[in-house]
Design a protein around this motif. Structure first.
Motif, PDB file in Angstrom:
ATOM      1  N   VAL A 278      19.142 -11.545  43.685  1.00  0.00           N
ATOM      2  CA  VAL A 278      18.369 -10.885  44.726  1.00  0.00           C
ATOM      3  C   VAL A 278      17.328 -11.869  45.266  1.00  0.00           C
ATOM      4  O   VAL A 278      16.762 -12.676  44.523  1.00  0.00           O
ATOM      5  N   ILE A 279      17.097 -11.834  46.574  1.00  0.00           N
ATOM      6  CA  ILE A 279      16.175 -12.772  47.207  1.00  0.00           C
ATOM      7  C   ILE A 279      14.748 -12.528  46.722  1.00  0.00           C
ATOM      8  O   ILE A 279      14.260 -11.400  46.739  1.00  0.00           O
ATOM      9  N   HIS A 280      14.088 -13.590  46.299  1.00  0.00           N
ATOM     10  CA  HIS A 280      12.687 -13.512  45.869  1.00  0.00           C
ATOM     11  C   HIS A 280      11.849 -14.433  46.755  1.00  0.00           C
ATOM     12  O   HIS A 280      12.141 -15.625  46.883  1.00  0.00           O
ATOM     13  N   LEU A 281      10.817 -13.871  47.341  1.00  0.00           N
ATOM     14  CA  LEU A 281       9.921 -14.632  48.202  1.00  0.00           C
ATOM     15  C   LEU A 281       9.057 -15.561  47.346  1.00  0.00           C
ATOM     16  O   LEU A 281       8.459 -15.130  46.360  1.00  0.00           O
ATOM     17  N   GLN A 282       8.991 -16.823  47.722  1.00  0.00           N
ATOM     18  CA  GLN A 282       8.306 -17.828  46.912  1.00  0.00           C
ATOM     19  C   GLN A 282       6.836 -17.955  47.302  1.00  0.00           C
ATOM     20  O   GLN A 282       6.487 -17.968  48.478  1.00  0.00           O
ATOM     21  N   GLN A 283       5.988 -18.064  46.283  1.00  0.00           N
ATOM     22  CA  GLN A 283       4.569 -18.354  46.455  1.00  0.00           C
ATOM     23  C   GLN A 283       4.179 -19.476  45.506  1.00  0.00           C
ATOM     24  O   GLN A 283       4.648 -19.522  44.376  1.00  0.00           O
ATOM     25  N   SER A 397      -3.557 -15.393  48.835  1.00  0.00           N
ATOM     26  CA  SER A 397      -2.183 -14.921  48.646  1.00  0.00           C
ATOM     27  C   SER A 397      -1.326 -15.193  49.881  1.00  0.00           C
ATOM     28  O   SER A 397      -0.130 -15.470  49.763  1.00  0.00           O
ATOM     29  N   HIS A 398      -1.936 -15.150  51.073  1.00  0.00           N
ATOM     30  CA  HIS A 398      -1.204 -15.486  52.298  1.00  0.00           C
ATOM     31  C   HIS A 398      -0.999 -16.992  52.415  1.00  0.00           C
ATOM     32  O   HIS A 398       0.050 -17.453  52.869  1.00  0.00           O
ATOM     33  N   LEU A 399      -1.974 -17.752  52.006  1.00  0.00           N
ATOM     34  CA  LEU A 399      -1.888 -19.210  52.126  1.00  0.00           C
ATOM     35  C   LEU A 399      -0.952 -19.813  51.085  1.00  0.00           C
ATOM     36  O   LEU A 399      -0.582 -20.987  51.186  1.00  0.00           O
ATOM     37  N   ALA A 400      -0.554 -19.020  50.075  1.00  0.00           N
ATOM     38  CA  ALA A 400       0.338 -19.519  49.023  1.00  0.00           C
ATOM     39  C   ALA A 400       1.799 -19.495  49.450  1.00  0.00           C
ATOM     40  O   ALA A 400       2.647 -20.120  48.798  1.00  0.00           O
ATOM     41  N   TYR A 401       2.124 -18.780  50.523  1.00  0.00           N
ATOM     42  CA  TYR A 401       3.498 -18.773  51.025  1.00  0.00           C
ATOM     43  C   TYR A 401       3.778 -20.050  51.806  1.00  0.00           C
ATOM     44  O   TYR A 401       2.877 -20.676  52.364  1.00  0.00           O
ATOM     45  N   ASP A 402       5.048 -20.404  51.874  1.00  0.00           N
ATOM     46  CA  ASP A 402       5.459 -21.522  52.721  1.00  0.00           C
ATOM     47  C   ASP A 402       5.047 -21.251  54.164  1.00  0.00           C
ATOM     48  O   ASP A 402       4.482 -22.118  54.835  1.00  0.00           O
ATOM     49  N   SER A 403       5.323 -20.039  54.631  1.00  0.00           N
ATOM     50  CA  SER A 403       4.972 -19.639  55.998  1.00  0.00           C
ATOM     51  C   SER A 403       4.779 -18.128  56.052  1.00  0.00           C
ATOM     52  O   SER A 403       5.361 -17.391  55.250  1.00  0.00           O
ATOM     53  N   VAL A 404       3.984 -17.689  57.032  1.00  0.00           N
ATOM     54  CA  VAL A 404       3.768 -16.254  57.260  1.00  0.00           C
ATOM     55  C   VAL A 404       3.835 -16.018  58.775  1.00  0.00           C
ATOM     56  O   VAL A 404       3.224 -16.762  59.557  1.00  0.00           O
ATOM     57  N   MET A 405       4.551 -14.972  59.161  1.00  0.00           N
ATOM     58  CA  MET A 405       4.704 -14.669  60.583  1.00  0.00           C
ATOM     59  C   MET A 405       4.818 -13.166  60.761  1.00  0.00           C
ATOM     60  O   MET A 405       5.245 -12.444  59.855  1.00  0.00           O
TER      61      MET A 405
END
Length: 551
Positions: A278-283, A397-405
């Motif tokens: 299952v897809i897991h969003l990376q942080q 927590s937002h800045l830990a993602y590769d990207s946010v849109m």
């Protein structure tokens, strides 16, 4: 002299015997792949041994799967489940050639969401296109299509695969069967799915070794299955081990397979993403996107009070450390001078791009979008348009993602959803930004939503683990009609001020509001006007001034 001649004769005889022996040995090995040529200590088994790979694929000279055939007999779009079918053939069947027989070339929707077939043509070197006569009987019904397939396979051999059929495996046993088949013909009265093409579907597969007796084939195909089956999606979940393949008769898109922990979901993810998980969003909290804000500013123009509020919101509400303006002309006006004097604001000169991957960029708004990608790729940080006002702090927590849109409310024909890059957070050298930038090879100067809305969604479908698609990142408002993306019908135009009654907690429900039209909103023409105004927009503006210590 005689002894010399005898020596030559012996040499020639020995050579002939050696040659015959070699040929016989090669024949035995070819016909019997289980024969061991030498001890494992002499030649260790390895996947880099080309001969070993070929013997594994084709253990006998005549198999039913060297060539795979698809018959596309209707004018329609080639969708994601059709793409999975051919992808499964490539990865599981491993043919030498795939022939796509068609009466009508797969149709593209206006903004080319269903470009799956084009992708296959561009990436599979052994995919052969064969245009058939438009009066071929395969266009009429599933029964006629079966007849067309049957006659073709009797003449040429090979493996027919239905356009909705996805293989989970294709073992050697299946390849060696003289006749392998599992198919079903559907009709409009079936209640499993509403589809105008259903009566023309011939799902499953039929494999025929070249030279197979026609009577054997004709008699056998009066039944719908041989020993190995193409299962329905229901049967595939109940008894997957019985199924060689699964027929997918439901519309499927990449986002539909990300989180479903069932057999089909695992198979689809394995085929499309290379892993069944299952897809897991990376942080990654060790490396955060930098707390800097980027504005793109081309042309000689005045920075208004509304723009001034936007910058203050970035510094004091979003809690970013520095704001950079990138452009060819420094902003004009008293509010720009105030920002330079009192705040952490810097102007960085850069020229307006004229090309991207050889494509001419004439539209200034599109040029801005291209620059956003350049800037975020090089520096990372937070991009925001000058008409964006922050309502909440940006947490780590937002800045830990590769990207946010966030999402765009305007619909694009054929696309499940689209993005709006007016607010875009990314790390330096972001994977998502890099892939997004590469899609600009397909840049369209006359399609604004295609470049900045559709193309990032295409990247998102292929790399869902690196983008946090955040419905609370921004709310777009147009003519005072706001479209919160967490609403079911957020992208319907009829949403009006009544929706604001469900959007009262603007400082809780979203990180920012993006006021696209009019420019500026009436509340933000001046500080005096703002202080005298009432309502949500006035509250947002006064909150910014309060956080900045201006009131």
């Amino acid at each position: 002299m005689v002894s010399e001649k005898r020596g030559k004769v012996v040499f020639l005889l020995a050579s002939a015997v050696l040659a015959v022996t070699s040929l016989c040995f090669i024949y035995v090995v070819y016909r019997n792949p289980g024969v061991r040529v030498c001890a494992s200590a002499d030649i260790p088994p390895t996947s880099t041994n080309v001969h070993t790979d070929l013997v594994e694929l084709y253990p006998v000279p005549n198999v039913n799967s060297k060539t795979v055939h698809y018959f596309w007999c209707a004018r329609k779009m080639f969708e994601f489940h059709n793409y999975l079918s051919i992808l499964s053939v490539v990865k599981m069947v491993k043919p030498l050639k795939i022939v796509f027989h068609y009466t009508d070339y797969p149709v593209l929707d206006p903004l080319e969401y269903n470009s799956w077939f084009r992708d296959l043509v561009a990436t599979i070197p052994y995919l052969v296109l064969d245009e058939m006569s438009t009066d071929t009987s395969c266009r009429n019904s599933a029964k006629d299509k079966l007849h067309t397939v049957q006659q073709y396979l009797l003449q040429h051999g090979g493996l027919y695969v239905g356009e909705n059929t996805v293989f989970r495996q294709f073992p050697t046993q299946a390849k060696q069967m003289q006749l392998l088949f599992s198919f079903r013909t559907a009709n409009k009265n079936e209640k499993i799915i509403k589809n105008e093409y259903l009566d023309k579907c011939l799902d499953g597969f039929i494999g025929v070794v070249p030279g197979t007796n026609a009577t054997t084939v004709n008699e056998s195909l009066t039944f719908s299955h041989s020993d190995m089956r193409a299962c329905s999606m229901y049967d595939y979940e109940v008894s997957v081990e019985r199924c060689l393949a699964v027929t997918v008769n439901l519309p499927v898109r990449p986002k539909d397979i990300w989180y479903i922990d069932i057999n089909f979901g695992k198979l689809a993810r394995l085929l499309f993403y290379g892993k069944s998980d299952v897809i897991h969003l990376q942080q990654d909290f060790k490396v955060l996107a930098p707390r800097i804000s980027h504005y793109i500013w081309f042309g000689k123009r005045t920075l208004t009070y509304a723009h001034y509020l936007s910058v203050l919101s970035a510094l004091y509400v979003a809690r970013l450390y520095h704001v950079y303006f990138h452009g060819d002309c420094e902003p004009l006006g008293e509010f720009w001078e105030t920002l330079k004097r009192e705040e952490n604001v810097t102007f960085v000169f850069m020229e307006l791009p004229e090309f991207v991957f050889g494509n001419v960029v004439q539209n200034k708004a599109h040029a801005n979008d291209v620059v956003k990608l350049y800037i975020l790729n090089k520096y990372g940080g937070v991009n925001q348009d000058p008409d964006v006002l922050w309502t909440k702090p940006i947490e780590d927590s937002h800045l830990a993602y590769d990207s946010v849109m966030g999402f765009e409310w305007v619909k694009a024909d054929g696309w499940p959803e689209t993005f709006n890059i007016g607010v875009f957070i990314a790390k330096k050298h972001s994977k998502f930004v890099h892939e997004f930038l590469l899609t600009m090879k397909d840049y369209r100067d006359k399609h604004w939503i295609y470049n900045s809305g559709c193309l990032p969604y295409r990247v998102y479908e292929r790399f869902p683990h690196v983008l946090h698609a955040d419905r609370q990142l921004q709310v777009l408002c147009y003519k005072h009609k706001c479209h919160p993306p967490w609403f079911k019908d957020y992208n319907e135009y009829y949403m009006n001020d009544d929706a604001l009654y469900f959007f009262i907690e603007w400082n809780v429900e979203t990180l920012s509001v993006h006021l696209t039209f009019p420019k500026p909103y009436p509340e933000y023409t001046s500080q005096a006007t703002l202080m005298a105004s009432t309502g949500m927009y006035a509250s947002i503006g006064r909150n910014i001034l309060k956080k900045a210590g201006k009131i």
